[in-house]
Design an enzyme around this catalytic site. Sequence first.
Site, short mmCIF file in Angstrom:
data_model
loop_
_atom_site.label_atom_id
_atom_site.label_comp_id
_atom_site.label_asym_id
_atom_site.label_seq_id
_atom_site.Cartn_x
_atom_site.Cartn_y
_atom_site.Cartn_z
CG ASP A 71 -1.71 1.23 1.42
OD1 ASP A 71 -2.41 1.63 0.47
OD2 ASP A 71 -1.61 1.84 2.50
CG ASP B 260 -1.59 7.80 0.27
OD1 ASP B 260 -1.31 9.00 0.37
OD2 ASP B 260 -1.77 7.22 -0.82
CG ASP C 103 -2.28 2.66 6.24
OD1 ASP C 103 -2.42 2.42 5.02
OD2 ASP C 103 -2.65 3.73 6.76
#
Length: 278
Positions: free
Chosen positions: A43, A45, A223
């Site tokens: 991922d 961001d 996240d």
Amino acid sequence: MNEDLAEMPLEDDIVREEEAVAETVPVPRSLVPHLSETAILLDIDGTLLDLMPTPREVWVPPGLAKTLNRLLVRTNGALALVSGRSLNDIDLIFAPDLFPAVGGHGAEMRIEPDSEAVAAHAPPMDKELKRRLAAIAKLSPGILLEDKGYSLALHYRLAPHAEKAIYAAVSLIRADLPNAPIEVLPGKCVCEIKHSGFTKASGVHELMTREPFKGRRPFFIGDDVTDETVFAIMPDLDGLAFSVGRRAKGVAGHFDAPSDVREFLAHLLDDERDASLP
């Protein structure tokens, strides 16, 4: 980043008591012993890059692009970015470098850095629906609208007081259009609305059927709530998942911050080199 923003607690939807608490991350070589047999899925961001007050303020730290390019070579091309951002947006952030990627929450993907995007048969959002959702940004100064093409995101990191009003407005629109095939994704100071026909998990599933990812063991790091669909499918793919910033359910371990992820990736290269020495 502003310290107050960095310390802002996550929404109640995101922060919750997990049934199984993941352990901290062990040494890289024990996790990924053979890069030639691994697919590295990352991922962006909040995982590779630190979160910023607005999506446009994120930046690629020195050395990260070099690390990703070296891992791309060491895995023979089996490294991909997995993001809610569009492929065009991903390319702007990492320019001039290009990487394989799953973009738009699984709506599109690119198998090789220089190949054309492969559509995942994801329909774009209805224009009228998008217009109504976009009007929610007028509820308060500081709400930032991001049109990702296949989805619409309402960022309120600069207007945290508007969180309840945003979700209430989205709920009213959904109630008015009960048959609209949309899904609401609560994130870190963002409310994202997308078509319900695809997810990051569906994109990763498709990616793992394509060379050079096919037959490899996926190693995914994410996240946010949108990454949980990928966490959930890792056992089916004989893969491993790690979360960032929180101990998510069903992962093998966690990183405290994106800086730890970047350090881990750099050490993967060092461990691989050391392992090849006589």
